[in-house]
Design a protein around this motif. Structure first.
Motif, PDB file in Angstrom:
ATOM      1  N   UNK A 354       0.832  -1.219   0.000  1.00 33.42           N
ATOM      2  CA  UNK A 354       0.000   0.000   0.000  1.00 33.42           C
ATOM      3  C   UNK A 354       0.860   1.261   0.000  1.00 33.42           C
ATOM      4  N   UNK A 355       0.339   2.338  -0.606  1.00 37.23           N
ATOM      5  CA  UNK A 355       1.043   3.614  -0.674  1.00 37.23           C
ATOM      6  C   UNK A 355       0.064   4.749  -0.371  1.00 37.23           C
ATOM      7  N   UNK A 356       0.590   5.838   0.166  1.00 42.50           N
ATOM      8  CA  UNK A 356      -0.202   7.047   0.348  1.00 42.50           C
ATOM      9  C   UNK A 356      -0.199   7.826  -0.965  1.00 42.50           C
ATOM     10  N   UNK A 357      -1.376   8.242  -1.407  1.00 37.87           N
ATOM     11  CA  UNK A 357      -1.486   8.999  -2.653  1.00 37.87           C
ATOM     12  C   UNK A 357      -2.554  10.073  -2.495  1.00 37.87           C
ATOM     13  N   UNK A 358      -2.353  11.177  -3.216  1.00 38.22           N
ATOM     14  CA  UNK A 358      -3.357  12.236  -3.277  1.00 38.22           C
ATOM     15  C   UNK A 358      -4.238  11.951  -4.485  1.00 38.22           C
ATOM     16  N   UNK A 423      -6.157   8.826 -10.123  1.00 38.69           N
ATOM     17  CA  UNK A 423      -4.821   9.038  -9.578  1.00 38.69           C
ATOM     18  C   UNK A 423      -4.235   7.842  -8.875  1.00 38.69           C
ATOM     19  N   UNK A 424      -5.005   6.753  -8.730  1.00 38.04           N
ATOM     20  CA  UNK A 424      -4.498   5.614  -7.953  1.00 38.04           C
ATOM     21  C   UNK A 424      -3.424   4.837  -8.701  1.00 38.04           C
ATOM     22  N   UNK A 425      -3.423   4.883 -10.035  1.00 41.14           N
ATOM     23  CA  UNK A 425      -2.413   4.152 -10.796  1.00 41.14           C
ATOM     24  C   UNK A 425      -1.205   5.010 -11.139  1.00 41.14           C
ATOM     25  N   UNK A 426      -1.255   6.274 -10.770  1.00 38.89           N
ATOM     26  CA  UNK A 426      -0.107   7.147 -11.053  1.00 38.89           C
ATOM     27  C   UNK A 426       1.045   6.807 -10.112  1.00 38.89           C
ATOM     28  N   UNK A 427       2.263   6.719 -10.662  1.00 34.68           N
ATOM     29  CA  UNK A 427       3.446   6.457  -9.841  1.00 34.68           C
ATOM     30  C   UNK A 427       3.835   7.749  -9.149  1.00 34.68           C
ATOM     31  N   UNK A 503     -17.903  13.917  -4.951  1.00 36.39           N
ATOM     32  CA  UNK A 503     -16.463  13.898  -5.200  1.00 36.39           C
ATOM     33  C   UNK A 503     -15.720  14.569  -4.055  1.00 36.39           C
ATOM     34  N   UNK A 504     -14.587  13.970  -3.690  1.00 34.37           N
ATOM     35  CA  UNK A 504     -13.689  14.591  -2.716  1.00 34.37           C
ATOM     36  C   UNK A 504     -12.257  14.300  -3.126  1.00 34.37           C
ATOM     37  N   UNK A 505     -11.366  15.258  -2.886  1.00 29.18           N
ATOM     38  CA  UNK A 505      -9.945  15.102  -3.196  1.00 29.18           C
ATOM     39  C   UNK A 505      -9.153  15.123  -1.897  1.00 29.18           C
ATOM     40  N   UNK A 506      -8.243  14.180  -1.752  1.00 26.74           N
ATOM     41  CA  UNK A 506      -7.445  14.136  -0.541  1.00 26.74           C
ATOM     42  C   UNK A 506      -6.505  12.955  -0.539  1.00 26.74           C
ATOM     43  N   UNK A 507      -5.811  12.785   0.557  1.00 26.28           N
ATOM     44  CA  UNK A 507      -4.814  11.720   0.678  1.00 26.28           C
ATOM     45  C   UNK A 507      -5.475  10.452   1.211  1.00 26.28           C
ATOM     46  N   UNK A 508      -5.136   9.336   0.560  1.00 20.33           N
ATOM     47  CA  UNK A 508      -5.715   8.046   0.947  1.00 20.33           C
ATOM     48  C   UNK A 508      -4.652   6.963   0.851  1.00 20.33           C
ATOM     49  N   UNK A 509      -4.911   5.852   1.510  1.00 17.96           N
ATOM     50  CA  UNK A 509      -4.048   4.683   1.401  1.00 17.96           C
ATOM     51  C   UNK A 509      -4.548   3.840   0.234  1.00 17.96           C
ATOM     52  N   UNK A 510      -3.667   3.588  -0.741  1.00 16.76           N
ATOM     53  CA  UNK A 510      -4.051   2.907  -1.975  1.00 16.76           C
ATOM     54  C   UNK A 510      -3.193   1.660  -2.139  1.00 16.76           C
ATOM     55  N   UNK A 511      -3.822   0.548  -2.478  1.00 15.38           N
ATOM     56  CA  UNK A 511      -3.053  -0.664  -2.735  1.00 15.38           C
ATOM     57  C   UNK A 511      -3.907  -1.908  -2.658  1.00 15.38           C
ATOM     58  N   UNK A 512      -3.244  -3.057  -2.731  1.00 17.98           N
ATOM     59  CA  UNK A 512      -3.932  -4.338  -2.638  1.00 17.98           C
ATOM     60  C   UNK A 512      -4.165  -4.677  -1.175  1.00 17.98           C
ATOM     61  N   UNK A 513      -5.389  -4.966  -0.845  1.00 23.37           N
ATOM     62  CA  UNK A 513      -5.747  -5.260   0.538  1.00 23.37           C
ATOM     63  C   UNK A 513      -6.638  -6.501   0.580  1.00 23.37           C
TER      64      UNK A 513
END
Length: 668
Positions: A354-358, A423-427, A503-513
């Motif tokens: 998992x990664x933190x992403x905006x 934005x979840x697939x952006x490196x 819609x909301x924009x912000x930082x989230x934890x993204x990844x395989x869970x």
């Protein structure tokens, strides 16, 4: 006979060159895949150890250190021991060492005897070393500097060695900067600590300034080999893949022997037999290699599949059929998860950490779905399930098209609700936030990051605008469908529906869970919860699309006419202009104070035809539906409500802080 012998020799030569070229290309491809897998595993291990040291900073006593150690090694990663030279601190996986009949004290003994590795690490190198001969089982040592720690890492090779094992004739190995063998399918060679620096291909790698190359050379056994190498980008080492020329050319040589016999027997047919037989090998192999390369790049629906026309029942025919089956499997997986996620996994552009992403998060659902569902049950009884699913599939396929065309990723379907993210697939590496304030590097990376985040938010709103048109078209088609079946017994119908989107924009934890048996690529966090609550607030706000203040603040300077930009937009931003209205009712958000939602009225320059033709070249705009968005769309929320049949709310009676609509967001 001389002429026939010359023809046979010529055909044999060209066949040999064709097969040699295919073998070289295949050898390079195997080398690249093995090196990529090896590099990803090493970098993943390094990232995990760095995270471990970050966690240790907060440990206040030995008990907390032990707790962090237990948590780290319980995750099942391949790192089995970590050592800090400065702190003389050893953390180890007791279960691993016990299963290999070793005490973890062996790990400390190894690190204490590895002065050269730590010294090289202090010089700025990421050092790889063979520890297998010391422990008696396959294990890799790594040395590097992380912050104030000179770090030693022991990494189990059980999984990595599997990627070096192959049923093919190609053999791969990992060597370090000194030519020392680190990983190979032959465990005995690793345990013996063999030195490969005298090998011709290893010498070429050590002397070459290139990151990858290929050569033909004579081995110590006197045989000719094709060898390829690819240096690791992070660590000092390289993956080398070789194949014995005589093995890959054995088929051609056998063919030559048969051709000579046929030439002696039937001289008039020899040239034709040689030509077609050689082509039966080279062309299918080249086509298979080209298709395999496309699949490795994530293009598993490449047009090159049309070149796989071999009809034989031999190994090549089996390989072609297997490759086609692989395409079908990948397409099925893409439908069950997401095409973008599937492609990213295949090309190793995302890992399983998992990664933190905006990001920008979207939720939608159908208003009054329970009543709609009950209507189907009352009319169709036991057959209602198929009718409901048919209706939902029609609706959702239209909505998913809008998400896909704007670069979004569908996260999940929950009944009639859809969750998607941009934005979840952006490196998106957030390490720039650790750079010094005011530095040029931080400023450049922050500018690029902010642009990505704004583009994601614009894409999400564009998706919602496209959904408004698609919903209008669905309702028109549903009315026609219902009318066409109204005279039938148990007449089929599709309901007229309205939806709400948030819609909301912000930082989230993204990844395989999930678990080892079932995982999904998803996003979690306060920003996601806020997006869900935003969608739920459409009903009391009398809107169909709501955005949060965070999303509004991202876009207001460039895409929304407001006081901050003197109600004027730059010419290059006019095409993506957004018209919004502030909802007059505020609500309390923990850690942020009073917040407001903004109702999305329209994107005045949204081109319906241009948007949908990107996915369907035969698309035509329905004149009855184009009035909901774009140049003919609403200019105010009032017009939007009248157009969509939404009642004007009495905001004096609306309380967004009531329990059922409460927005709970933890402070950052």
């Amino acid at each position: 006979m001389t002429a026939l012998g010359g023809v046979t020799a010529a055909v044999t030569y060209f066949s040999t060159e064709d097969v040699r070229a295919s073998s070289e290309e295949n050898n390079l491809s195997i080398n690249a895949r093995t090196a990529s897998d090896c590099e990803n595993r090493i970098e993943s291990a390094r990232a995990s150890v760095n995270l471990l040291f970050d966690l240790l900073k907060g440990a206040e006593n030995e008990e907390e250190v032990k707790e962090i150690e237990s948590m780290f090694f319980s995750k099942g990663n391949d790192v089995v021991a970590v050592y800090s030279k400065e702190k003389s601190l050893l953390l180890a996986n007791d279960v691993f060492f016990l299963s290999n009949e070793k005490d973890k004290s062996f790990a400390k003994e190894f690190f204490l005897s590895s002065a050269d590795g730590f010294e090289s690490a202090l010089q700025g190198d990421f050092v790889l070393s063979n520890a297998s001969s010391f422990f008696g089982f396959p294990i890799l040592a790594m040395f590097y500097v992380f912050e104030e720690n000179t770090v030693g890492v022991l990494y189990s090779l059980d999984k990595m060695a599997a990627s070096f094992s192959s049923d093919s004739v190609n053999q791969s190995m990992l060597v370090n900067a000194d030519g020392q063998l680190l990983v190979q399918s032959d465990v005995r060679a690793i345990l013996d600590g063999e030195d490969e620096k005298n090998s011709a291909i290893v010498k070429m790698m050590l002397e070459s300034a290139q990151s990858n190359s290929q050569m033909t050379y004579i081995g110590e056994d006197g045989a000719e080999y094709i060898g390829a190498f690819r240096k690791l980008s992070g660590a000092k080492g390289a993956v080398i893949t070789t194949v014995r020329t005589s093995v890959v050319l054995e088929g051609v040589r056998a063919m030559t022997r048969r051709n000579i016999f046929v030439t002696l027997s039937i001289l008039s047919l020899s040239v034709m037999i040689l030509y077609f037989f050689s082509q039966s090998l080279s062309r299918p192999l080249k086509s298979l290699t080209a298709v395999a390369n496309e699949i490795n790049q994530g293009n598993f629906n490449t047009d090159l599949f049309s070149t796989l026309v071999y009809k034989g029942k031999d190994e090549i025919g089996v390989l072609e059929n297997s490759t086609k089956n692989e395409r079908d499997i990948l397409n099925t997986v893409a439908k069950l998860t997401n095409k973008g996620v599937t492609r990213a996994v295949i090309t190793k552009k995302i890992d399983f950490e998992p990664h933190l992403k905006d990001i920008t998060i979207f939720f939608s659902d159908i208003r009054g779905f329970t009543a709609i569902s009950d209507g189907f049950k009352n009319r169709f009884g036991e057959k209602s399930a198929a009718e409901i699913i048919g209706f939902l599939n029609d609706y959702m396929s239209r909505m998913v098209t809008c998400i896909s065309l704007t670069g979004g990723v569908v996260d999940k379907f929950e009944g009639d609700a859809i969750m998607a993210c941009w934005g979840v697939l952006r490196n998106d590496d957030l390490s720039w936030e650790q750079k010094e304030e005011g530095s040029v590097t931080r400023a450049l990376k922050q500018d690029a990051h902010d642009k990505y985040v704004r583009d994601d938010a614009i894409s999400a709103i564009t998706c919602c605008i496209a959904m408004r048109y698609s919903l209008a078209k669905y309702n028109k088609d549903a009315e026609a469908f219902t009318k066409a079946h109204e005279g039938e017994a148990l007449a089929q119908y599709k309901p007229h529906i309205r939806i709400g989107a948030g819609l909301n924009s912000g930082r989230a934890t993204v990844g395989f869970m999930g678990s080892f048996e079932k995982m999904e690529f998803t996003s979690i966090g306060d920003a996601v919860n806020f997006a869900s609550r935003t969608e739920a607030s459409n009903k009391p706000c009398g809107t169909d699309i709501l955005i949060t203040e965070d999303t509004y603040n991202l876009l207001k300077y460039d895409f929304i006419r407001c006081e901050e930009n003197d109600f004027a937009l730059k010419p290059e931003n006019l095409k993506r202009e957004i018209v919004v209205e502030k909802i007059p009712v505020g609500f309390e958000v923990k850690g942020k104070g009073i917040q407001h939602f903004y109702g999305v009225v329209n994107m005045p320059r949204f081109d319906i035809e241009e948007f949908f033709k990107a996915g369907d070249s035969s698309f035509e705009v329905d004149p009855d539906c184009e009035k909901v968005v774009g140049p003919f769309g609403p200019r105010t929320l009032k017009e939007m409500r009248e157009l969509l049949g939404i009642a004007e709310p009495d905001f004096g009676q609306v309380n967004l802080n009531e329990e059922e609509n409460k927005i709970q967001v933890a402070s950052s």
